[in-house]
Design a protein around this motif. Structure first.
Motif, PDB file in Angstrom:
ATOM      1  N   ASN A  62      55.468  30.881  32.957  1.00 53.06           N
ATOM      2  CA  ASN A  62      56.854  30.617  32.476  1.00 53.06           C
ATOM      3  C   ASN A  62      56.711  30.015  31.143  1.00 53.06           C
ATOM      4  N   ARG A 101      66.268  37.801  31.128  1.00 49.76           N
ATOM      5  CA  ARG A 101      66.614  38.890  32.005  1.00 49.76           C
ATOM      6  C   ARG A 101      66.298  40.158  31.608  1.00 49.76           C
ATOM      7  N   ASP A 110      63.373  40.633  29.955  1.00 51.70           N
ATOM      8  CA  ASP A 110      62.140  40.693  30.349  1.00 51.70           C
ATOM      9  C   ASP A 110      61.839  40.976  31.671  1.00 51.70           C
ATOM     10  N   GLN A 111      62.652  40.715  32.525  1.00 52.42           N
ATOM     11  CA  GLN A 111      62.605  41.225  33.884  1.00 52.42           C
ATOM     12  C   GLN A 111      62.998  42.577  34.083  1.00 52.42           C
ATOM     13  N   ARG A 112      63.904  43.343  33.258  1.00 47.81           N
ATOM     14  CA  ARG A 112      64.029  44.550  33.322  1.00 47.81           C
ATOM     15  C   ARG A 112      62.966  45.434  32.795  1.00 47.81           C
ATOM     16  N   ALA A 159      59.779  44.249  33.116  1.00 50.66           N
ATOM     17  CA  ALA A 159      58.857  43.960  33.945  1.00 50.66           C
ATOM     18  C   ALA A 159      58.596  44.926  34.872  1.00 50.66           C
ATOM     19  N   LEU A 199      57.492  37.775  38.315  1.00 51.86           N
ATOM     20  CA  LEU A 199      58.790  37.719  37.407  1.00 51.86           C
ATOM     21  C   LEU A 199      59.797  38.606  37.927  1.00 51.86           C
ATOM     22  N   THR A 200      59.660  39.923  38.514  1.00 53.86           N
ATOM     23  CA  THR A 200      60.796  40.718  38.953  1.00 53.86           C
ATOM     24  C   THR A 200      61.196  40.168  40.206  1.00 53.86           C
ATOM     25  N   GLY A 237      63.448  36.081  39.411  1.00 53.95           N
ATOM     26  CA  GLY A 237      63.958  35.989  38.109  1.00 53.95           C
ATOM     27  C   GLY A 237      65.022  34.861  37.869  1.00 53.95           C
TER      28      GLY A 237
END
Length: 599
Positions: free
Chosen positions: A79, A327, A329-331, A333, A383-384, A387
């Motif tokens: 994080n 968000r 970055d999550q996509r 990932a 991360l995924t 989130g």
């Protein structure tokens, strides 16, 4: 006022509030601030004022160290983007924004002095926010971000404060301020790393938990003092030393030392953190008295409220794009996870399938590459799966309560125009944010219906982890070269017992992972009014390993009663009694860990 009497009053008040606050559904720091404020206006109570450097140099280092040793380094690394943004960039933006506000409101105040006050009120204190978050069961990642922000933003604010104070004494170029900020951070990190690794090495040689824990009490100051003498950030050095210690403790310290250190440092952290909030309230009257003019007092209150509103707006405006970035970055990932999985499969190909490759990596290089890819895949999976969505962002934006650093930094302001007003403004910002945001944060969390941890999933994960760890332990028993120190083989009966116990623990945890949560843990299914050998017929509905744990706890209870009776007779020496008591405590602690009470 007699400091001994003040300490006694503080400890008793802290314990009483900490006992009652959870039942009232409020955070203890909020109640302590209210109690301290009310007590400060009691006519019989003399003004309370502490030396400016007392909190900054004696109280803040152990508070930050105690928090840092409990923060997992892997969570901090995963994080780092939101933590760095909130603890560095947001602190600078908040300090500049509020500094410009004070520069406009107070004509006689120079811009560096105004920014110095902005630096004082810019860093939030995560104590109140995280206590509320943990009590209401917020997602672990959100709690980690709040804790990480609280660790690092103190250093950012104090370094910025030092630069601004230096600028009040003469003209300082912008590049000098930026260079000094970076240099202070780098030197602090180096000092923290050196002190952290050095003290871990020294403490690894001390097997006595009392001596070891005593040395740990000196670590925060060993990190703070040299960094401060080098004009670096002492608090950042303390945080780095704490992170190093927490990360290395599992490898270099035995279980007894870790248990002792954990209990002692939790106590220190509890007393100091809550004591500072009580002190904030107690000092309010002194600050009000220092601002003797009534118009100046009302002006300070008004300016404090304006600054509070601006800080809230700036934090919300900062968190919105931050959540959008996370968000995104999550996509990304999700796709990165597929690429990493493909790369791992490529490394795992047999040599026969990789014969067409022009250059095959050596086995050690392949192993290192695979470990790196597996770790990255775990980061991506985390991360995924966890989130920070918009609801979490709302909680993050509203968790801007100020606290201990604002108190310490405000008292360290130099002799500049409006100093008494500026210190009072800082305290007003801290108290208003604590009372307003702190009291409404639980309402916001409940209204957003944020889902926290899944206790059932945690039990399943724990059972899986134990199964894997137990398999490794059992494999060590199958080593044909396993012998005692004198070269003699181990007794087969002893090895069978060790193997059976290891399997029992793993099977017990897997069994509990499927237990109905409505079933009370502990002595469920056992008629405690009978002798330990008498088990109720309902025990047939409980798994055998649960019964084993329950009966063992009953046996330990009987052994403890017998031990207390023997102690009353004085028939045995105290050292023998202490060792026997310790053996029972260790066994009972091990069995207690098999309970699902903590989930």
């Amino acid at each position: 006022m007699d400091y001994a009497l003040l300490v006694l009053f503080g400890i008793l008040t802290i314990v009483a509030v900490a006992s009652v606050a959870p039942k009232l559904g409020v955070a203890a720091p909020l109640v302590l601030v209210v109690i301290g404020t009310a007590c400060s206006f009691i006519p019989a109570l003399p003004p309370i004022e502490f030396p400016p450097g007392l909190i900054l140099s004696l109280v803040l280092p152990p508070i930050l160290y105690a928090a840092a040793v409990n923060v997992p380094l892997v969570d901090l690394r995963r994080n780092i983007k939101p933590i760095a943004g909130l603890s560095v960039l947001l602190v600078i933006v908040s300090a500049l924004a509020t500094g410009l506000l004070f520069y406009w409101l107070l004509p006689a105040l120079s811009l560096p002095a105004a920014i110095a006050l902005g630096a004082v009120i810019s860093p939030p204190d995560a104590v109140a926010a995280t206590s509320i978050a943990k009590r209401l069961g917020l997602p672990p990642r959100l709690v980690t971000v709040l804790e990480g922000e609280g660790l690092v933003n103190d250093a950012s604010a104090l370094v910025l404060l030092r630069s601004a104070v230096a600028a009040t004494a003469g003209s300082v170029a912008l590049w000098e301020v930026v260079g000094g900020f970076v240099l202070a951070a780098v030197v602090a990190i180096v000092v923290g790393l050196v002190i952290g690794h050095l003290t871990v090495w020294v403490r690894s040689k001390l097997l006595n938990p009392v001596l070891n824990t005593t040395v740990s009490f000196a670590v925060p100051f060993l990190a703070y003092l040299p960094a401060d003498e080098l004009q670096a950030s002492g608090v950042l050095a303390v945080v780095v030393a704490g992170l190093v210690t927490g990360h290395q403790s599992a490898k270099h310290f035995n279980a007894q030392i870790r248990i002792s250190e954990r209990v002692n440092w939790r106590t220190v952290q509890f007393v100091l953190e809550n004591g500072v909030f009580l002190l904030m309230g107690l000092e309010l009257k002194t600050l009000v008295v220092q601002v003797r003019d009534e118009s100046s007092l009302l002006q300070a209150i008004g300016f404090g409220l304006l600054a509070t509103g601006l800080l809230i707006v700036v934090r919300i405006a900062f968190v919105v794009p931050l959540i959008a970035l996370l968000r995104r970055d999550q996509r990304r990932a999700a796709q990165a996870g597929k690429d990493l999985e493909s790369a791992i499969r490529h490394l795992d190909r047999p040599k026969s399938e990789a014969a067409d490759a022009p250059a095959r990596m050596s086995a050690p290089t392949t192993g290192r590459a695979r470990r790196f890819l597996v770790r990255r895949r775990a980061d991506v999976d985390s991360l995924t799966a966890d989130g920070l969505g918009w609801r979490g962002g709302a909680v993050l934006a509203w968790s801007g309560m100020r606290g201990v650093v604002t108190l310490a930094a405000a008292e360290s302001l130099p002799d500049i125009p409006y100093r008494a007003q500026l210190v009072l403004i800082a305290f007003i910002v801290a108290i208003v944010t604590l009372l307003v945001q702190g009291s409404t944060l639980p309402v916001l969390i409940k209204a957003l219906r944020i889902v926290g941890t899944d206790s059932g999933a945690d039990r399943q994960e724990l059972a899986t982890l134990v199964r894997q760890v137990s398999a490794k332990g059992l494999a060590a028993l199958d080593n044909p070269n396993l012998v005692q120190k004198n070269g003699a083989p181990f007794d087969p009966a002893v090895m069978d017992r060790v193997r059976a116990d290891s399997q029992l623990i793993g099977e017990s945890l897997r069994e509990q992972a499927n237990v109905d949560e409505a079933e009370p843990p502990g002595f469920a299914g056992l008629d405690t009014t009978e002798e330990p050998s008498a088990v109720d017929d309902s025990a047939a509905t409980i798994g055998p390993h649960q019964q084993h744990r329950t009966l063992r706890l009953r046996v330990l209870r009987a052994e403890r009663d017998a031990l207390l009776e023997a102690r009353a007779t004085g028939a045995f020496s105290s050292r023998v009694m202490e060792r026997a008591q310790h053996m029972i405590d260790l066994e009972e602690s091990r069995l207690a860990q098999l309970s699902d009470d903590d989930f």
